[in-house]
Enzyme design. Structure first.
Site, PDB file in Angstrom:
ATOM      1  N   PHE A  20       0.862  -1.183   0.000  1.00  0.00           N
ATOM      2  CA  PHE A  20       0.000   0.000   0.000  1.00  0.00           C
ATOM      3  C   PHE A  20       0.897   1.231   0.000  1.00  0.00           C
ATOM      4  CE2 PHE A  20      -3.238  -2.927   1.335  1.00  0.00           C
ATOM      5  CZ  PHE A  20      -4.393  -2.357   0.839  1.00  0.00           C
ATOM      6  N   SER A  21       0.488   2.238  -0.762  1.00  0.00           N
ATOM      7  CA  SER A  21       1.292   3.443  -0.787  1.00  0.00           C
ATOM      8  C   SER A  21       0.652   4.471   0.141  1.00  0.00           C
ATOM      9  CB  SER A  21       1.377   3.973  -2.214  1.00  0.00           C
ATOM     10  OG  SER A  21       1.348   5.372  -2.230  1.00  0.00           O
ATOM     11  N   LYS A  22       1.496   5.074   0.966  1.00  0.00           N
ATOM     12  CA  LYS A  22       1.012   6.046   1.945  1.00  0.00           C
ATOM     13  C   LYS A  22       0.305   7.214   1.257  1.00  0.00           C
ATOM     14  CE  LYS A  22       2.904   6.699   6.495  1.00  0.00           C
ATOM     15  NZ  LYS A  22       3.892   7.241   7.347  1.00  0.00           N
ATOM     16  N   ARG A  23       0.871   7.625   0.126  1.00  0.00           N
ATOM     17  CA  ARG A  23       0.334   8.819  -0.540  1.00  0.00           C
ATOM     18  C   ARG A  23      -0.852   8.514  -1.446  1.00  0.00           C
ATOM     19  NH1 ARG A  23       3.891  10.592  -4.025  1.00  0.00           N
ATOM     20  NH2 ARG A  23       5.271   8.835  -3.625  1.00  0.00           N
ATOM     21  N   LYS A  24      -0.733   7.373  -2.182  1.00  0.00           N
ATOM     22  CA  LYS A  24      -1.746   7.129  -3.218  1.00  0.00           C
ATOM     23  C   LYS A  24      -3.002   6.395  -2.758  1.00  0.00           C
ATOM     24  CE  LYS A  24       1.146   5.249  -6.138  1.00  0.00           C
ATOM     25  NZ  LYS A  24       1.695   4.422  -7.146  1.00  0.00           N
TER      26      LYS A  24
END
Ligand code: GLU
Length: 413
Positions: A294-298
């Site tokens: 999982f991407s923190k930003r996206k």
């Protein structure tokens, strides 16, 4: 004697000794099979589902063994702190039914006898131990600035040797009292470094609760334990706090695996019992045919908050996570449909050592099951609280028609 003078020069205001601190943190009165675990987030944003997953594991390990689970806020990096994170973390844990026995509360007070539970309130404690290490010649002040460190790095790169602050490259390892005194009177900022007894030729071995036997090179870097602002680094605060707070098992993301040699060295140098470590792989997201972190930003769906906003009952997420923690949970659930998931005993060695996949279809099925087992009143309460926060139209409607809503039944077919 010169170490003693050095310790006084650096920390004239610190008068306590480790023994004074130990007397405030007596061993916990628990049976020998009880585990003490913790969740130790940095307040740098909202709680993500990976953090939530690790936390459920820690909480289960503690409570299934009649131990203690506590929350500790690791807020020594003030630059990275995001306002509101602590409140977000505490309320997310409450929503997902992860009960902590000790830790900071939403009221701002602390609960528990092993606090304070925010590292920023523990600065004096860290200093006592840092002064103790300096006094014993195990740590020293380093006055190198970024330019000095850069010069060391360039020389190392030219010689094709490992970069960093270690061994003969550690310029201030043997700094004299006189020299330190001069630097300080010139107002030069300093950090405190641990004098590493390690060598990269030697290896450490330990048994990871999740990943099994692990072998890594010893740490030979003189790591920073106190920054120029007087705050401890994460590594140092972890050792002090987990020892004083009686943590027996540390469950955390596997991005920390490579730090284990540093942590073991710190615990040994301080003369502390080393906790058991279990490193878990991050939860993965399915995108098309492939999986990724999982991407923190996206990825909005990477935060715990998202599942709350979407109306998943906290219990459904925990129930789903139990399937990811130990795959035999599913079978147990089939034979025990009415029991609380808390009656299932989890085992760290049965956990998946590589990243578990968040399967939305399965999550939906489990959520439906969980909701179908709730009473009408429970469903109403959940909907009422949820809509109050996230759907004002629905809230107004059911608030006006409480009786009617409570009596809605699935039509008989
Ligand atoms: N504060 C660290 C983090 O943010 C904690 C790591 C640990 O659990 O030791 O991930």
């Amino acid at each position: 004697m010169s170490n003693e003078n050095m310790a006084e020069l650096l920390f004239p205001d610190v008068t306590q000794l480790p023994a004074d601190i130990y007397s405030l943190y007596p061993p916990r009165n628990l049976s020998s099979s009880a585990l003490v675990t913790r969740f130790a987030p940095s307040p740098t944003g909202s709680l993500n589902i990976g953090g939530l997953y690790a936390t459920l594991i820690s909480e289960r390990l503690a409570h299934q063994s009649n131990g203690v689970f506590f929350l500790r806020i690791e807020d020594t990096d003030k630059k990275r702190e995001i306002e509101g994170s602590i409140e977000n973390i505490i309320s997310s844990l409450l929503y997902f039914g992860i009960h902590f026995d000790e830790g900071p509360l939403l009221s701002g007070d602390d609960k528990g006898a092993y606090g304070p539970y925010k590292q920023s309130s523990r600065i004096q404690i860290y200093k006592v131990f840092i002064k103790h290490l300096v006094r014993n010649g195990l740590a020293y002040p380093c006055f190198c600035d970024t330019d000095d460190l850069q010069k060391i790095r360039i020389s190392q790169q030219n010689l094709k040797v490992t970069t960093g602050y270690y061994g003969r490259w550690a310029k201030h390892r043997d700094i004299s009292f006189q020299q330190a005194k001069e630097e300080i009177s010139n107002g030069k900022p300093f950090v405190i470094r641990l004098k590493s007894p390690g060598s990269s030729d030697r290896r450490i071995t330990y048994h990871d609760l999740v990943k099994g036997p692990i072998e890594l090179p010893e740490n030979d870097q003189d790591i920073v334990i106190m920054k120029t602002d007087g705050l401890p680094t994460y590594h140092f605060a972890h050792a002090i706090d987990d020892y004083l707070m009686g943590t027996t098992h540390v469950i955390r993301g596997d991005e920390w695996l490579s730090s284990v040699p540093i942590h073991i060295q710190l615990f040994e140098t301080l003369g502390f019992r080393i906790p058991e470590y279990g490193h878990i792989a991050p939860i993965m997201k399915q995108v098309g045919n492939s999986k990724r972190k999982f991407s923190k930003r996206k990825d909005l769906d990477g935060t715990a908050e998202y599942y709350k906003e979407q109306g998943y009952p906290g219990m459904a997420i925990s129930e789903y996570f139990m399937n990811l923690i130990n795959s035999d949970f599913e079978e147990w659930r089939m034979t025990n449909p009415d029991k609380s998931f808390r009656e299932f005993i989890i085992h760290t060695h049965k956990m998946n050592a590589s990243g578990a996949l968040l399967d939305m279809n399965k999550l939906h099925d489990i959520s439906k099951d969980v909701i179908s087992r709730l009473t009408g009143n429970q469903v109403f309460d959940h909907l009422y609280t949820w809509s109050k926060e996230f759907d004002s139209e629905l809230y107004t409607l059911i608030d006006r028609n409480k009786e009617y809503t409570l009596n809605i039944r699935k039509p008989e077919l």
